[in-house]
Design an enzyme around this catalytic site. Structure first.
Site, mmCIF file in Angstrom:
data_model
loop_
_atom_site.group_PDB
_atom_site.id
_atom_site.type_symbol
_atom_site.label_atom_id
_atom_site.label_comp_id
_atom_site.label_asym_id
_atom_site.label_seq_id
_atom_site.Cartn_x
_atom_site.Cartn_y
_atom_site.Cartn_z
ATOM 1 N N ARG A 49 19.863 -9.020 -10.556
ATOM 2 C CA ARG A 49 18.592 -9.650 -10.129
ATOM 3 C C ARG A 49 18.122 -9.187 -8.752
ATOM 4 N NH1 ARG A 49 20.808 -14.151 -12.838
ATOM 5 N NH2 ARG A 49 19.711 -14.456 -14.818
ATOM 6 N N LYS A 72 6.272 -0.101 -4.583
ATOM 7 C CA LYS A 72 5.998 0.003 -6.026
ATOM 8 C C LYS A 72 7.150 0.743 -6.685
ATOM 9 C CE LYS A 72 0.977 -0.025 -6.498
ATOM 10 N NZ LYS A 72 -0.193 0.805 -6.828
ATOM 11 N N GLU A 112 -2.319 14.193 -2.365
ATOM 12 C CA GLU A 112 -2.345 12.798 -1.875
ATOM 13 C C GLU A 112 -2.890 12.760 -0.442
ATOM 14 O OE1 GLU A 112 -1.878 10.009 -3.422
ATOM 15 O OE2 GLU A 112 -0.575 10.390 -5.126
ATOM 16 N N LYS A 146 -1.219 4.093 4.869
ATOM 17 C CA LYS A 146 -0.649 3.343 3.750
ATOM 18 C C LYS A 146 -0.052 2.030 4.237
ATOM 19 C CE LYS A 146 1.648 3.237 -0.498
ATOM 20 N NZ LYS A 146 2.178 3.909 -1.639
ATOM 21 N N GLU A 169 -1.772 -5.376 -4.309
ATOM 22 C CA GLU A 169 -2.922 -4.649 -4.840
ATOM 23 C C GLU A 169 -3.986 -5.545 -5.474
ATOM 24 O OE1 GLU A 169 -2.049 -0.705 -6.667
ATOM 25 O OE2 GLU A 169 -3.604 -1.296 -8.079
ATOM 26 N N ARG A 227 -5.618 -2.317 -1.182
ATOM 27 C CA ARG A 227 -4.651 -1.311 -1.666
ATOM 28 C C ARG A 227 -5.195 -0.526 -2.854
ATOM 29 N NH1 ARG A 227 1.922 -1.981 -2.388
ATOM 30 N NH2 ARG A 227 2.273 0.160 -3.063
ATOM 31 N N ASN A 266 -5.922 4.151 -5.127
ATOM 32 C CA ASN A 266 -5.972 4.652 -6.502
ATOM 33 C C ASN A 266 -7.145 5.610 -6.743
ATOM 34 O OD1 ASN A 266 -3.705 3.178 -7.297
ATOM 35 N ND2 ASN A 266 -4.941 1.351 -7.590
ATOM 36 N N HIS A 283 -6.840 8.201 -9.305
ATOM 37 C CA HIS A 283 -5.607 7.922 -10.034
ATOM 38 C C HIS A 283 -5.827 7.350 -11.433
ATOM 39 C CE1 HIS A 283 -3.642 8.869 -6.337
ATOM 40 N NE2 HIS A 283 -2.448 8.495 -6.760
ATOM 41 N N HIS A 313 -3.843 9.387 -13.937
ATOM 42 C CA HIS A 313 -2.712 8.893 -14.743
ATOM 43 C C HIS A 313 -2.940 9.174 -16.231
ATOM 44 C CE1 HIS A 313 -1.153 5.815 -11.550
ATOM 45 N NE2 HIS A 313 -0.800 7.056 -11.283
ATOM 46 N N HIS A 354 1.445 15.278 -11.003
ATOM 47 C CA HIS A 354 0.658 14.179 -10.437
ATOM 48 C C HIS A 354 -0.453 14.677 -9.489
ATOM 49 C CE1 HIS A 354 -0.265 10.117 -9.171
ATOM 50 N NE2 HIS A 354 -0.110 10.474 -7.910
HETATM 51 N N1 GLY Z 1 0.421 5.032 -4.782
HETATM 52 C C1 GLY Z 1 -0.484 3.968 -4.631
HETATM 53 C C2 GLY Z 1 0.125 2.715 -4.108
HETATM 54 O O1 GLY Z 1 1.275 2.705 -3.707
HETATM 55 O O2 GLY Z 1 -0.517 1.698 -4.111
#
Ligand code: GLY
Length: 363
Positions: free
Chosen positions: A124, A146, A188, A230, A240, A244, A248, A251, A255, A267
């Protein structure tokens, strides 16, 4: 190079620091000893990084009296799946890891996402540390917590928000990184430049040679500002729900391109195409000037990043894939659009037809 320490303040949980500098492993050892996050660590890495740095890091930690085991899996986005997670969990049980043991993620984005996800699941949740070795992981995926895997449902749709105890970025690791991988990171960084800091774009325009040679002096000038951008975004909006989402940019379409290509499109390439398609839409709606779109296109070209879709692509399949993206709420697709260099916003008014039309221009 001088060491930079960037704190990430968290509202509801423990804050953590991002250490940037070629001597950052020294700081890692001091932190492990003083902060006592865990009794021993599993260094989780991939087959390639294991040979380059895994054994070396293990040796350095052993010399400092820190007990570790090394667990690796086959390199590549194709292995960012539940099977790999299960295999690593099994290894941790076989090694008799307990709640008071921890994980060190040593590698690129795939390693960081997998190792972080494993850390969030094992018993956990056990502590983990990020040591990114690719440019993409240094400027993006190692920061912000993430974690996750790719599934038939899409990229990163299954995972957790699980923050590391600390991140250690050693820019000289980039000297062994293939150009193709460096490009993923540059993509990026161009994104950060477009959505938040145009001076990054100017730096990229002027320093291509030293950046592709992964000269620490040059790469460090990009890594710290990107990490700061970031950091600010995840501090304000860890889960997010707002700001945040701007990360994207490119993205949602990117994706879908990765998934449709069975992850053969990398990517960085997928998001340069994604950003270009969104820019075409933004220009057609007069949200962005043609001049800005051209500047961005030129920079992608300079860095060997594509702006066109692979020839075999079906627009219908791509639009269907986009529908599964996690940024879609109440049937409304939220896209990030850049309005000028350094400024971006969210839009829910882009339709499937807009995408299909723009895709045709990028075919
Ligand atoms: N790669 C985008 C984020 O971490 O929100």
């Amino acid at each position: 190079m001088k060491r930079t320490i960037i704190p990430v303040k968290r509202k509801t949980a423990q804050s953590y620091t991002i250490v940037i500098g070629d001597d950052c492993l020294k700081k890692l050892i001091v932190d492990i000893k003083t902060k006592k996050w865990a009794n021993r660590y599993a260094i989780i890495t991939d087959s390639k990084v294991k040979k380059l740095y895994g054994e070396k890091v293990q040796k350095i930690l052993k010399k400092a009296g820190i007990e570790t085991v090394l667990i690796s899996f086959i390199q590549g986005e194709k292995h960012k799946n539940f099977k790999t997670v299960q295999t690593i969990l099994d290894s941790l049980f076989k090694e008799e890891f307990h709640r008071d043991d921890g994980i060190i993620a040593l590698g690129g984005g795939v390693v960081g996402d997998i190792a972080g996800f494993v850390a969030s699941l094992y018993m956990r949740g056990i502590p983990y540390i990020q040591i990114p070795t690719t440019l993409l992981a240094m400027v993006d995926s190692s920061v912000g917590g993430k974690t996750g895997v790719d599934t038939k449902w899409g990229k990163n749709l299954i995972g957790s928000f699980y923050n590391p105890k600390a991140v250690y970025i050693k820019p000289s690791y980039l000297q062994t990184l293939p150009k193709k991988q460096l490009r993923n990171g540059f993509s990026e960084i161009i994104k950060y430049g477009i959505i938040a800091r145009p001076s990054l774009l100017t730096f990229l325009q002027k320093n291509k040679e030293s950046l592709f040679a992964a000269k620490t002096k040059a790469t460090s000038k990009l890594i710290a500002p990107c990490v700061r951008i970031k950091r600010t975004m995840v501090q304000v909006d860890e889960r997010e729900n707002g700001m945040r989402k701007l990360l994207n940019y490119g993205h949602t379409i990117g994706h879908a391109i990765e998934k449709q290509s069975h992850y053969t499109v990398q990517h960085g390439q997928a998001i340069s195409i994604g950003m270009s398609i969104i820019n075409t839409i933004a220009v057609s709606k007069k949200w962005m000037s043609k001049k800005n779109a051209e500047t961005i296109k030129k920079l992608f070209k300079t860095y060997g990043l594509p702006t066109k879709l692979p020839t075999s692509f079906s627009n219908v399949a791509l639009v269907n894939s986009i529908k599964m993206d996690k940024k879609i709420k109440h049937n409304k697709k939220t896209f990030v659009v850049a309005t000028k260099l350094g400024k971006a916003r969210l839009s829910t008014s882009i339709t499937n037809q807009d995408i299909t039309k723009a895709c045709r221009k990028h075919a």
